[in-house]
Design a protein around this motif. Structure first.
Motif, short mmCIF file in Angstrom:
data_model
loop_
_atom_site.label_atom_id
_atom_site.label_comp_id
_atom_site.label_asym_id
_atom_site.label_seq_id
_atom_site.Cartn_x
_atom_site.Cartn_y
_atom_site.Cartn_z
N PHE A 113 0.86 -1.18 0.00
CA PHE A 113 0.00 0.00 0.00
C PHE A 113 0.90 1.23 0.00
N ARG A 114 0.69 2.12 -0.98
CA ARG A 114 1.50 3.32 -1.10
C ARG A 114 0.65 4.57 -0.84
N PHE A 115 1.22 5.49 -0.11
CA PHE A 115 0.54 6.75 0.21
C PHE A 115 1.38 7.91 -0.29
N GLY A 116 0.69 9.00 -0.69
CA GLY A 116 1.43 10.20 -1.07
C GLY A 116 1.32 10.57 -2.53
N SER A 117 2.44 10.93 -3.17
CA SER A 117 2.45 11.60 -4.47
C SER A 117 1.84 10.76 -5.59
N VAL A 118 1.90 9.42 -5.50
CA VAL A 118 1.33 8.59 -6.56
C VAL A 118 -0.11 8.20 -6.23
N THR A 119 -0.70 8.89 -5.27
CA THR A 119 -2.02 8.52 -4.78
C THR A 119 -2.94 9.73 -4.71
N PRO A 120 -4.18 9.62 -5.21
CA PRO A 120 -5.13 10.72 -5.04
C PRO A 120 -5.40 10.98 -3.56
N PRO A 121 -5.67 12.22 -3.18
CA PRO A 121 -5.96 12.54 -1.78
C PRO A 121 -7.10 11.69 -1.23
N GLY A 122 -6.93 11.21 0.00
CA GLY A 122 -7.97 10.43 0.65
C GLY A 122 -7.98 8.96 0.30
N PHE A 123 -7.04 8.51 -0.52
CA PHE A 123 -7.03 7.11 -0.93
C PHE A 123 -5.60 6.59 -0.86
N TYR A 124 -5.37 5.40 -1.39
CA TYR A 124 -4.04 4.81 -1.45
C TYR A 124 -3.85 4.18 -2.82
#
Length: 372
Positions: free
Chosen positions: A185-196
């Motif tokens: 599970f990746r969070f941050g720049s490659v992810t839309p806000p509020g999701f993963y």
């Protein structure tokens, strides 16, 4: 055709409901619009489902033994799932097997598209279009298990549930075989806000995807994720919706709503298959006792607090990169990792999993009640 119970939708929730009802000697038909449908889905479910619903272990394509979480700054933590592994299944094969188990208990299977429902003299009257023409089915009870784009919900409530749009691609694994034993599970720049974003093992390699409530932004984020990962897709990109739980839909006018049709997807993780089958189990128990209110009662006793906590954690931690970084850092604490796995994998409502987890967050983090 007159039957006791009609189940609309032949995915995991519908198939489990039909099997349990038929096993209880209740005349049941299951209506599925496409018996060869391949739902775009990661195909991951908690391994306890196989014991709980007597499902053959041979349907498991891959055992996921750990979860890896990656912060916006690239910090990672691996979380062991121990005995509560995540099972990866192939949805076409899995759904078909569940329907065959229902048929072995004498469920009637009808391939056709549900068109409409009317309520006449205490019965539900369904119209279903098949290759042989339109048929009418009268049923004392109906279970709506026809997914996030539920036609039953649309006909009866004139709306769809709130939804998140996701897209994924299947990529060939290096060397032609997938040796990936964890879900990432990746969070941050490659992810839309509020999701993963995710990278999961798949029967044909790996599944790479992400999602958002804002449909138009998903493809651009997925492009970035794919570029960062460096592998190439072996098929087309596929998009699909996941419902967002609000806990409002259970029963109306003789119809029980289960699975994605009722939004029974766990907030934050968006795990839905196991909870879809559990919702079917609760609905069946209510039907067998002819007490519709039992469905809502049993569901809320089992899962409402869990869902509320997971939704609060999602709203707080996935708000921005700083909080996502904080979330990943929390998993450096053994107690947080262990409590998270209990919260996610255990159904024992007699132990205070939720209160215990919240206490640990307060101890190691800085979640403010106003933000949750």
């Amino acid at each position: 055709m007159d039957v006791d119970i009609a189940v609309i939708g032949g995915g995991p929730a519908g198939a489990i409901a039909a099997r349990l009802l038929s096993r209880a000697k209740r005349e049941t038909v299951l209506i599925e619009r496409n018996l060869k449908n391949e739902k775009p889905c990661g195909g991951g479910l908690l391994s306890k489902a196989f014991t709980a619903f007597d499902i053959p272990l041979e349907l498991i394509k891959k055992r996921v033994e750990s979860i890896r979480i990656v912060s916006p700054n690239g910090n990672t933590h691996d979380i062991s799932l121990s005995t509560a592994y995540l099972a990866i299944v192939h949805r076409v094969e899995f759904d078909e097997a569940l329907r065959k188990l229902a048929a072995s208990e004498d469920t009637g299977i009808i391939e056709g598209r549900f068109n409409d429902i009317r309520h006449i003299d205490g019965q539900s009257v369904l119209t279903v279009k098949t290759t042989a023409g339109e048929i009418t089915i009268k049923a004392r009870h109906v279970i709506a298990a026809d997914g996030v784009n539920s036609t039953v919900v649309k006909r009866m409530l004139k709306r769809f549930p709130r939804r998140i749009y996701t897209a994924h691609e299947i990529h060939s694994a290096e060397g032609g075989a997938c040796n990936m034993s964890h879900c990432e599970f990746r969070f941050g720049s490659v992810t839309p806000p509020g999701f993963y974003s995710w990278i999961f093992p798949h029967k044909d390699g790996i599944s790479i995807g992400t999602g958002s409530e804002h449909t138009r932004e998903v493809d651009a984020y997925l492009d970035r994720l794919v570029s960062a990962h460096g592998t190439k897709p072996n098929g087309q990109r596929r998009g699909y919706f996941i419902p967002v739980w609000d806990g409002s839909l259970y029963y109306k006018n003789g119809v029980y709503f289960v699975g994605d049709a009722a939004g029974m997807v766990l907030p934050f993780t968006y795990e839905g298959i196991y909870y879809a089958m559990r919702s079917a189990e609760f609905a069946v128990a209510a039907i067998l006792k002819n007490k519709p209110g039992l469905y809502r009662k049993h569901w809320q006793e089992a899962y409402r607090k869990r869902y509320l906590v997971m939704r609060a954690l999602q709203r707080y931690f996935l708000k921005n990169d700083g909080r996502m970084e904080q979330l990943v850092s929390l998993y450096g604490h053994t107690h947080i990792r262990e409590a998270s796995m209990r919260l996610w994998t255990q159904d024992d409502t007699k132990i205070n999993l939720i209160g215990g987890f919240a206490a640990l967050i307060r101890k190691y983090g800085s979640v403010r009640e106003a933000d949750a």
